[in-house]
Design an enzyme around this catalytic site. Structure first.
Site, PDB file in Angstrom:
ATOM      1  N   ASN A 113       7.880   1.734  -0.597  1.00 56.02           N
ATOM      2  CA  ASN A 113       7.759   1.545  -2.027  1.00 56.02           C
ATOM      3  C   ASN A 113       7.165   2.777  -2.671  1.00 56.02           C
ATOM      4  OD1 ASN A 113       7.260   0.929  -4.755  1.00 56.02           O
ATOM      5  ND2 ASN A 113       5.866  -0.776  -4.485  1.00 56.02           N
TER       6      ASN A 113
ATOM      7  N   ARG B 202      12.259  -0.235  -2.250  1.00 56.28           N
ATOM      8  CA  ARG B 202      12.034  -1.031  -3.328  1.00 56.28           C
ATOM      9  C   ARG B 202      12.362  -0.002  -4.620  1.00 56.28           C
ATOM     10  NH1 ARG B 202       7.102  -1.482  -7.342  1.00 56.28           N
ATOM     11  NH2 ARG B 202       7.804  -2.820  -8.543  1.00 56.28           N
TER      12      ARG B 202
ATOM     13  N   HIS C 152      10.047  -7.614 -11.622  1.00 57.52           N
ATOM     14  CA  HIS C 152       9.273  -8.444 -10.478  1.00 57.52           C
ATOM     15  C   HIS C 152      10.721  -9.335  -9.836  1.00 57.52           C
ATOM     16  CE1 HIS C 152       5.361  -8.432 -12.690  1.00 57.52           C
ATOM     17  NE2 HIS C 152       5.327  -7.638 -11.977  1.00 57.52           N
TER      18      HIS C 152
ATOM     19  N   ARG D  23      -0.921  -3.871 -20.272  1.00 54.84           N
ATOM     20  CA  ARG D  23      -0.028  -4.056 -21.168  1.00 54.84           C
ATOM     21  C   ARG D  23       0.052  -5.026 -22.413  1.00 54.84           C
ATOM     22  NH1 ARG D  23       3.844  -4.267 -16.397  1.00 54.84           N
ATOM     23  NH2 ARG D  23       3.978  -2.129 -15.520  1.00 54.84           N
TER      24      ARG D  23
ATOM     25  N   ARG E 225     -10.980  -9.991 -12.650  1.00 61.55           N
ATOM     26  CA  ARG E 225     -12.322 -10.238 -11.848  1.00 61.55           C
ATOM     27  C   ARG E 225     -13.463  -9.742 -12.791  1.00 61.55           C
ATOM     28  NH1 ARG E 225      -9.845  -8.580  -6.074  1.00 61.55           N
ATOM     29  NH2 ARG E 225      -8.970  -7.151  -7.572  1.00 61.55           N
TER      30      ARG E 225
ATOM     31  N   ASN F 294      -5.189 -16.496  -6.985  1.00 62.00           N
ATOM     32  CA  ASN F 294      -6.532 -16.443  -6.643  1.00 62.00           C
ATOM     33  C   ASN F 294      -7.248 -17.020  -7.973  1.00 62.00           C
ATOM     34  OD1 ASN F 294      -7.082 -15.215  -4.009  1.00 62.00           O
ATOM     35  ND2 ASN F 294      -5.791 -13.731  -5.327  1.00 62.00           N
TER      36      ASN F 294
ATOM     37  N   GLU G 211       7.103  -9.431  -1.539  1.00 62.41           N
ATOM     38  CA  GLU G 211       8.285  -8.734  -1.673  1.00 62.41           C
ATOM     39  C   GLU G 211       8.848  -7.827  -0.487  1.00 62.41           C
ATOM     40  OE1 GLU G 211       5.429  -7.660  -4.917  1.00 62.41           O
ATOM     41  OE2 GLU G 211       7.459  -7.131  -6.190  1.00 62.41           O
TER      42      GLU G 211
END
Ligand code: ADP
Length: 404
Positions: free
Chosen positions: A7, A91, A181, A244, A288, A338, A388
């Site tokens: 990647n 990728r 994605h 974003r 988080r 999570n 992925e």
């Protein structure tokens, strides 16, 4: 067969060496700060050992040389020579309307990926550099494949991918929804179909995937095929993400551009890098940190979370309508895997669809696969950690085997 998954970003090169005999990760790592001072290579082994080397890399070829060294020499060595790598899978973020599936690399493919750089200016040029660097270090004989983030979305019907602007912009510049994605959505869809017992024949299935990470997107999948996805021409579309904005009333853009005298590039930076969780909370793009602040009672952090959950819930409702029902909802990526409270709050508002989750169980699920809906829930809700790299390795293997 060992496959190296790559990647390549503009200043980084992530890699994973996967043993296809059991699909296990032999080693993985990241070359960071390519082209800038303070280069660093992290190399991790399956047994948990980790090696860090500080070395500047002026370009992707130098980074690949360091990957080669990490794999074949020193304490972190996992192969004797590069020839043990059977193939390389890359990728690629944007495949545009050219690539609807993964392909083996040749010069024309590299040129086509480069030609799509206007649609992914930060990513596609870096992928091209990564592919060329891989050829120069591994040689022409090692087959290389490219797997596109957009290709799983190629099945979208035109009413889902067209924007209601003058048609000439579609004809001239191919302005339309491509999504992103896709590799993650494909992995999660495949796994969800297995869990539903529908992998062999997905006909009639209706799945909504929620990929919630730093970048986030939702996808509506009917019969195993994408019929709509939230990201648009670029990953900026959809709902709010780490930095974003997601989709807006377009006049917000022209209004602020006029008031603040902003250029298109400054506007692009504002919407891509300074908005979303970061822009609203003023605290961080990392959920988080926003969660910690919300727990302390920070009002903007609390508003950020309310907005995020509301926007996701609205998309799920829209996709349930687009699919004419829903059998399963999946949560994946950093937040989806999570952030138990987001999952709980989003699902709370979906009772009208027949969604009911086991809140106690949900609160215990962090990064592991689980069915979190109750037995009497009409809709199955799964947490499915994405992978992925494995999709890229599987596609690469299949393409190499088909070519032999
Ligand atoms: P990327 O899109 O960069 O791959 P990730 O999928 O890793 O990002 O998602 C990053 C987001 O996931 C961050 O907002 C982060 O706060 C959140 N996240 C990651 N791990 C955890 C965790 N263990 N608990 C809560 N949130 C997490």
């Amino acid at each position: 067969m060992k496959i190296l998954v790559i990647n390549a970003g503009s200043s980084s090169l992530k890699y994973q060496l996967i043993d296809m005999a059991d699909e296990s990760v032999i080693a993985k790592g990241n070359c960071e700060r390519i082209g800038i001072e303070g280069g660093i290579v992290t190399h991790k082994l399956a047994d948990g050992r980790s090696f860090v080397k500080e070395q500047n890399m002026t370009n992707h070829t130098e980074a690949f040389m360091l990957v080669k060294d990490a794999l074949t020499t020193g304490e972190g060595k996992v192969i004797n020579e590069l020839s043990e790598v059977s193939a390389i899978g890359h990728r690629v973020v944007q495949g545009g309307a050219i690539f609807s599936k993964s392909v083996l690399v040749d010069e024309k493919v590299i040129e086509d990926i480069d030609s799509l750089s206007t649609l992914a200016p930060l990513h596609n040029p870096a992928h091209v550099q990564g592919i060329r660097a891989a050829v120069s270090v591994f040689g022409e004989k090692v087959p290389q494949a490219v797997v596109f983030d957009t290709s799983f979305h190629a099945t979208m019907p035109e009413e889902a991918y067209m924007f209601a602007i003058p048609y000439e912009f579609y004809e001239k510049y191919k302005v339309r929804r491509y999504g992103a994605h896709g590799t993650s959505h494909r992995y999660v869809t495949g796994r969800c179909l297995e869990l539903l017992g529908k992998a062999d024949d997905p006909t009639g299935t209706k799945i909504i995937n929620c990929h919630l990470g730093n970048g986030s997107s939702l996808t509506a999948v009917k019969d195993g095929k994408v019929i709509d996805t939230s990201m648009g021409l670029t990953p900026l579309g959809g709902f709010m993400m780490g930095t974003r904005s997601g989709s807006l009333d377009p006049s917000v853009v022209t209004f602020i551009a006029e008031k603040e005298n902003m250029t298109p590039s400054e506007m692009d930076t504002m919407l891509n890098k300074k908005s979303g969780l970061l822009g609203v909370s003023g605290i961080s793009s990392d959920d988080r940190d926003v969660t910690a602040a919300a727990k302390e009672g920070d009002e903007r952090a609390i508003l950020t979370h309310k907005m995020l959950r509301y926007q996701i819930k609205k998309f799920i409702g829209a996709y349930a309508a687009a699919l004419d029902g829903v059998d399963a909802i999946t949560f994946t990526a950093g937040i989806g895997e999570n952030q138990t409270s987001h999952r709980a709050e989003i699902c709370k508002g979906l009772g009208y669809l027949g969604v009911k989750i086991d809140e106690e169980l949900n609160a215990t699920i962090h990064g592991t696969e689980a069915l979190i809906s109750t037995p009497d829930s009409k809709v199955k809700v799964y947490v499915i950690p994405t992978n992925e790299e494995l999709v890229i390795a599987r596609d690469t293997k299949a393409l190499v085997e088909a070519a032999n």
